[in-house]
Design a protein around this motif. Structure first.
Motif, PDB file in Angstrom:
ATOM      1  N   ALA A  88      -5.001  17.069  -1.180  1.00  0.00           N
ATOM      2  CA  ALA A  88      -6.221  16.356  -0.771  1.00  0.00           C
ATOM      3  C   ALA A  88      -5.873  15.062  -0.032  1.00  0.00           C
ATOM      4  CB  ALA A  88      -7.085  16.059  -1.993  1.00  0.00           C
ATOM      5  N   LEU A  89      -4.869  14.340  -0.535  1.00  0.00           N
ATOM      6  CA  LEU A  89      -4.457  13.099   0.129  1.00  0.00           C
ATOM      7  C   LEU A  89      -3.924  13.384   1.527  1.00  0.00           C
ATOM      8  CD1 LEU A  89      -2.648  11.307  -2.847  1.00  0.00           C
ATOM      9  CD2 LEU A  89      -4.809  10.638  -1.798  1.00  0.00           C
ATOM     10  N   THR A  90      -3.143  14.451   1.664  1.00  0.00           N
ATOM     11  CA  THR A  90      -2.572  14.791   2.967  1.00  0.00           C
ATOM     12  C   THR A  90      -3.660  15.193   3.956  1.00  0.00           C
ATOM     13  OG1 THR A  90      -0.503  15.526   1.943  1.00  0.00           O
ATOM     14  CG2 THR A  90      -0.968  16.321   4.157  1.00  0.00           C
ATOM     15  N   LEU A  91      -4.623  15.991   3.511  1.00  0.00           N
ATOM     16  CA  LEU A  91      -5.664  16.475   4.411  1.00  0.00           C
ATOM     17  C   LEU A  91      -6.540  15.351   4.938  1.00  0.00           C
ATOM     18  CD1 LEU A  91      -6.771  19.775   2.614  1.00  0.00           C
ATOM     19  CD2 LEU A  91      -5.414  19.542   4.706  1.00  0.00           C
ATOM     20  N   ARG A  92      -6.737  14.331   4.155  1.00  0.00           N
ATOM     21  CA  ARG A  92      -7.565  13.220   4.652  1.00  0.00           C
ATOM     22  C   ARG A  92      -6.738  12.092   5.264  1.00  0.00           C
ATOM     23  NH1 ARG A  92      -7.861   8.784   1.376  1.00  0.00           N
ATOM     24  NH2 ARG A  92      -7.453   8.997  -0.862  1.00  0.00           N
ATOM     25  N   GLY A  93      -5.440  12.358   5.464  1.00  0.00           N
ATOM     26  CA  GLY A  93      -4.598  11.378   6.157  1.00  0.00           C
ATOM     27  C   GLY A  93      -4.375  10.104   5.385  1.00  0.00           C
ATOM     28  N   ALA A  94      -4.100  10.222   4.102  1.00  0.00           N
ATOM     29  CA  ALA A  94      -3.877   9.034   3.273  1.00  0.00           C
ATOM     30  C   ALA A  94      -2.684   8.229   3.792  1.00  0.00           C
ATOM     31  CB  ALA A  94      -3.641   9.446   1.825  1.00  0.00           C
ATOM     32  N   SER A  95      -2.757   6.923   3.629  1.00  0.00           N
ATOM     33  CA  SER A  95      -1.681   6.043   4.073  1.00  0.00           C
ATOM     34  C   SER A  95      -0.459   6.210   3.175  1.00  0.00           C
ATOM     35  CB  SER A  95      -2.145   4.584   4.025  1.00  0.00           C
ATOM     36  OG  SER A  95      -2.359   4.188   2.673  1.00  0.00           O
ATOM     37  N   PRO A  96       0.727   5.854   3.671  1.00  0.00           N
ATOM     38  CA  PRO A  96       1.914   5.933   2.820  1.00  0.00           C
ATOM     39  C   PRO A  96       1.798   5.040   1.587  1.00  0.00           C
ATOM     40  CG  PRO A  96       2.390   4.752   4.859  1.00  0.00           C
ATOM     41  CD  PRO A  96       1.058   5.393   5.028  1.00  0.00           C
ATOM     42  N   GLU A  97       1.121   3.901   1.725  1.00  0.00           N
ATOM     43  CA  GLU A  97       0.934   3.026   0.568  1.00  0.00           C
ATOM     44  C   GLU A  97       0.140   3.737  -0.527  1.00  0.00           C
ATOM     45  OE1 GLU A  97       1.137   0.237   4.148  1.00  0.00           O
ATOM     46  OE2 GLU A  97       0.191   2.161   3.678  1.00  0.00           O
ATOM     47  N   GLU A  98      -0.882   4.487  -0.117  1.00  0.00           N
ATOM     48  CA  GLU A  98      -1.694   5.207  -1.101  1.00  0.00           C
ATOM     49  C   GLU A  98      -0.890   6.325  -1.755  1.00  0.00           C
ATOM     50  OE1 GLU A  98      -6.072   7.397  -1.512  1.00  0.00           O
ATOM     51  OE2 GLU A  98      -5.383   6.616   0.419  1.00  0.00           O
ATOM     52  N   LEU A  99      -0.049   6.998  -0.977  1.00  0.00           N
ATOM     53  CA  LEU A  99       0.779   8.062  -1.538  1.00  0.00           C
ATOM     54  C   LEU A  99       1.762   7.506  -2.559  1.00  0.00           C
ATOM     55  CD1 LEU A  99       1.512  10.107   1.715  1.00  0.00           C
ATOM     56  CD2 LEU A  99       0.022  10.772  -0.177  1.00  0.00           C
ATOM     57  N   VAL A 100       2.377   6.372  -2.241  1.00  0.00           N
ATOM     58  CA  VAL A 100       3.319   5.754  -3.181  1.00  0.00           C
ATOM     59  C   VAL A 100       2.594   5.282  -4.429  1.00  0.00           C
ATOM     60  CG1 VAL A 100       4.878   3.792  -3.506  1.00  0.00           C
ATOM     61  CG2 VAL A 100       4.968   5.112  -1.382  1.00  0.00           C
ATOM     62  N   HIS A 101       1.425   4.685  -4.240  1.00  0.00           N
ATOM     63  CA  HIS A 101       0.638   4.215  -5.390  1.00  0.00           C
ATOM     64  C   HIS A 101       0.248   5.375  -6.299  1.00  0.00           C
ATOM     65  CE1 HIS A 101      -2.275   1.822  -7.647  1.00  0.00           C
ATOM     66  NE2 HIS A 101      -3.130   2.809  -7.480  1.00  0.00           N
TER      67      HIS A 101
END
Length: 519
Positions: free
Chosen positions: A136-149
């Motif tokens: 879901a994060l990848t499909l909506r283009g989440a920022s790298p900061e959000e992925l790390v968090h």
């Protein structure tokens, strides 16, 4: 259940935290042929030979195959576990447990296997949930900061994203201070080799996953587990694997200025004093590659009017230019129309050539409207916020920039520039209105030119002949204007104090761009 057998640990105490993949009952002397690793071996010791060398060989087989441990039930063959077996297990750090009383091995295996299968099922379900989250994060283009968090929150442990030069670009410490976690990061990270796949690495037992981009290995995602010398948590393996895949896909999706994002984040935290302590600020800056100790630090602000994309490109070019000259710095957009540069120089006198180079590059890229301002140098990051504020105020005050000046310092801000910075202060506005309202109203009613005449007089520092020429009037006509000004304002233009008061009021009006005659 095993407690009924009165268990006692005889060897391998430091390895009791090994994960048990399965339970295997065997009385064979060559159990390795039937093991794959991770099994807890149960035996009564029936076939154990008296030969010490064969006992050592038996233990070597268990150790080599990676058995989780050995449990020996007394009473059938031995009254006590042979000393040779204990010695061999201690030598190979194989956990050895004796059972003083008999237990039903079938009950043990059924219970343990049921627990293992339940745990595996739960792990599979959890794995699907984790995959859904990162998908879901990848499909909506989440920022790298959000992925790390998200990675840190799911794992409940600090997570660091670093590049191949071991600079901490992003991290989520879950409220922990930076200093103990990322201090001396480069040295500690280099001690943890990069492996081909997700695995524990280094003396601190970090769990590390490689992150790829178009050119191959780009960096590493590091989970800082408190599980030294222990098997990694299976759930943590799943989380880090999915997070690394999501970050790789983000890298492949298009140009990503991750280094600039990291610089921008640290610069804003320094400017706004978000770090809980100077030690935290120093540790975070050093982990990003800025030598904060033993260097002179200079804050620079670049004011421009370009679009965000152009600003980001300039960030990259400035950073590249500084790197080519060996200058260590953090460069990033700190606000709309503002680029921040934090220089770390071994020699304090070297700042002027660096500032001039940045000024030339900025002017070439952004045109004559761009302004580069440099704050006073400091020796510690605790003082950089003040330096940054002075640089920001200088950049705001210098309008427009002088073509032959490549950069400005706070000393370049004189009274007109200072009033320009304070032009929105309502107290100054009211002051200017009180001083000049009668003059402006007279000019409005009569189409007069008293305000320009006063401005010329003040610019000429009270020299009436020079002021008349500036105003483009004859002396007689100009002297009449001055007399009318004194009458309307009730002042004496020969008074230095009153002249200064009027000059400040005119400068405030000019800074506001007031629609007054002659403005």
């Amino acid at each position: 259940m095993l407690t009924e057998g009165m268990p006692r640990v005889l060897a391998g105490e430091s390895q009791l935290n090994r994960a048990v993949r399965w339970v295997h009952v065997t009385e064979l002397l060559n159990p390795a042929d039937f093991l794959e690793g991770g099994e807890l071996v149960l035996t009564t010791g029936m076939p154990y030979p008296e030969d010490a060398s064969r006992l050592r060989g038996y233990v070597d087989q268990l150790a080599d195959v990676g058995a989780a441990g050995l449990i020996v039930e007394l009473g059938h063959r031995y009254r006590k576990v042979p000393d040779e077996l204990v010695t061999a297990c201690r030598a190979r750090e194989v956990p050895l447990v004796e059972l003083a009383r008999g237990v039903r091995f079938i009950d043990v295996t059924q219970t343990v296997h049921a627990l293992i299968l339940d745990a595996q099922g739960a792990l599979l379900r959890r794995g699907r949930d984790i995959q859904d989250i990162f998908t879901a994060l990848t499909l909506r283009g989440a920022s790298p900061e959000e992925l790390v968090h998200t990675t840190a929150e799911l794992a409940g442990a600090p997570v660091v994203l670093e590049d191949l030069t071991h600079r901490v670009l992003m991290c989520e410490l879950l409220g922990r201070p930076y200093e103990p976690v990322v201090s001396a990061w480069s040295r500690r990270s280099r001690a943890a080799p990069t492996l081909e796949k997700l695995a524990p690495s280094g003396p601190e037992g970090w769990l590390i996953a490689p992150v790829q981009d178009h050119h191959g290995l780009w960096g590493r995602l590091v989970l800082l587990e408190d599980r030294l010398n222990a098997e990694p948590d299976p759930e943590h393996l799943l989380i880090l694997e999915r997070a690394a895949v999501a970050l790789t896909m983000a890298r492949l999706a298009g140009p990503a200025w991750w280094e600039r994002r990291a610089h921008r984040s640290v610069l804003r935290d320094l400017y706004e004093r978000r770090f809980r302590s100077p030690a935290d600020a120093r540790a975070r800056a050093e982990a990003l590659g800025l030598p904060a100790f033993g260097h002179r630090l200079f804050a620079m602000v670049i004011r421009h009017t370009c679009h965000s994309g152009e600003g980001e490109q300039l960030d990259e070019r400035i950073a590249k230019a500084l790197t080519q000259t060996g200058v260590r710095a953090l460069v990033g957009e700190t606000a709309p129309g503002r680029i921040g540069v934090l220089l770390a120089l071994a020699q304090a006198s070297a700042w002027q050539p660096v500032a001039e180079r940045i000024g030339r590059l900025t002017r070439e890229e952004l045109g004559p409207e761009a302004v580069v301002a440099v704050g006073p140098g400091v020796t510690d990051l605790s003082g950089i916020a003040r330096s940054w504020q002075e640089a920001e105020q200088t950049a705001e005050a210098i309008t427009p920039a002088t073509p032959e000046r490549w950069f400005y310092v706070p000393a370049d801000v004189e009274l007109p520039e200072l009033l320009g910075v304070l032009r929105e202060d309502t107290r100054l506005q009211r002051y200017a209105e009180r001083q000049l309202t009668r003059l402006i109203e007279h000019d409005d009613r009569n189409g007069g030119d008293l305000l320009p005449a006063l401005r010329a007089y003040l610019t000429a520092a009270g020299n009436k002949s020079v002021a008349a020429k500036l105003a483009g009037m004859s002396r007689q006509a100009y002297y009449q204007r001055l007399h009318t000004i004194e009458r309307l304002l009730g002042c004496d233009l020969e008074s230095g104090l009153q002249r200064t008061s009027l000059h400040v009021a005119v400068l405030v009006m000019d800074a506001r761009g007031a629609a007054a005659p002659g403005a």
